[in-house]
Design an enzyme around this catalytic site. Structure first.
Site, mmCIF file in Angstrom:
data_model
loop_
_atom_site.group_PDB
_atom_site.id
_atom_site.type_symbol
_atom_site.label_atom_id
_atom_site.label_comp_id
_atom_site.label_asym_id
_atom_site.label_seq_id
_atom_site.Cartn_x
_atom_site.Cartn_y
_atom_site.Cartn_z
ATOM 1 N N HIS A 279 0.835 -1.203 0.000
ATOM 2 C CA HIS A 279 0.000 0.000 0.000
ATOM 3 C C HIS A 279 0.872 1.257 0.000
ATOM 4 O O HIS A 279 0.585 2.217 -0.721
ATOM 5 C CB HIS A 279 -0.930 0.006 1.218
ATOM 6 C CG HIS A 279 -2.211 -0.693 0.995
ATOM 7 N ND1 HIS A 279 -2.314 -2.059 0.902
ATOM 8 C CD2 HIS A 279 -3.465 -0.213 0.818
ATOM 9 C CE1 HIS A 279 -3.573 -2.377 0.699
ATOM 10 N NE2 HIS A 279 -4.294 -1.280 0.639
ATOM 11 N N LYS B 10 -9.954 -8.052 7.787
ATOM 12 C CA LYS B 10 -10.645 -8.276 9.058
ATOM 13 C C LYS B 10 -10.439 -7.070 9.956
ATOM 14 O O LYS B 10 -9.446 -6.358 9.843
ATOM 15 C CB LYS B 10 -10.164 -9.560 9.734
ATOM 16 C CG LYS B 10 -8.737 -9.553 10.187
ATOM 17 C CD LYS B 10 -8.356 -10.873 10.835
ATOM 18 C CE LYS B 10 -6.907 -10.794 11.323
ATOM 19 N NZ LYS B 10 -6.478 -12.035 11.932
#
Length: 172
Positions: free
Chosen positions: A43, A108
């Site tokens: 990222h 999650k």
């Protein structure tokens, strides 16, 4: 029902805005198509490439990112363990990637307010995946290709083709 899991809907990846609009928080959805694995370091590199105007490792338009760092495949396997990682670690970068076209995120844990706002503003969706279900997720992967940042090891970017990948709509 596939993989022994009940689902409320199916979503083809990359996702289009009209299909995302049909989803509701709490729905169990089977994801089918192409998704990309990316964790913290990937990222960071993608965000830096955007800021410098460089070519990205994949088209962000409608793309799905699975917050996952797959382990190496054993003989005869397509992929090793590929369970979700904690999404909050990507929150620093997610709003920019959503603005630039990411429409599906899978991981999650909870998301921060900036990510939730970007999801709402740009018509994206965040799916929760089940921690501890790496074997189930591995069984949904039909192909796996390393496409960027091999020096990151399991945090490199992989292009996955999945069938009947179960996830729960958590943020719209």
């Amino acid at each position: 029902m596939t993989n022994g899991v009940r689902s409320d809907a199916r979503l083809t990846l990359p996702a289009c805005a009209d299909d995302i609009k049909k989803l509701e928080v709490g729905m169990l959805v089977e994801l089918n198509g192409v998704m990309y694995t990316a964790r913290d370091q990937a990222h960071k590199r993608i965000a830096e490439a955007i800021e410098r105007g460089e070519k990205l490792p994949f088209d962000l338009g409608g793309a799905a990112i699975y917050y996952c760092g797959p382990t190496p495949a054993k003989d005869g396997q397509i992929i090793g363990s590929c369970g979700p990682t904690t999404s909050g670690r990507m929150d620093k970068y997610a709003p920019l990637l959503i603005e630039k076209g990411i429409r599906v995120m899978i991981g999650k844990g909870v998301r921060n307010d900036a990510v939730k706002s970007a999801i709402s503003k740009y018509g994206a969706v965040y799916f929760s995946a089940i921690g501890g279900a790496a074997a189930l997720y591995r069984s949904t992967v039909k192909s796996c290709e390393l496409i960027a940042y091999p020096d990151l090891g399991c945090e490199a970017v992989y292009k996955l083709t999945v069938e009947n990948f179960p996830a729960v709509v958590s943020v719209l």
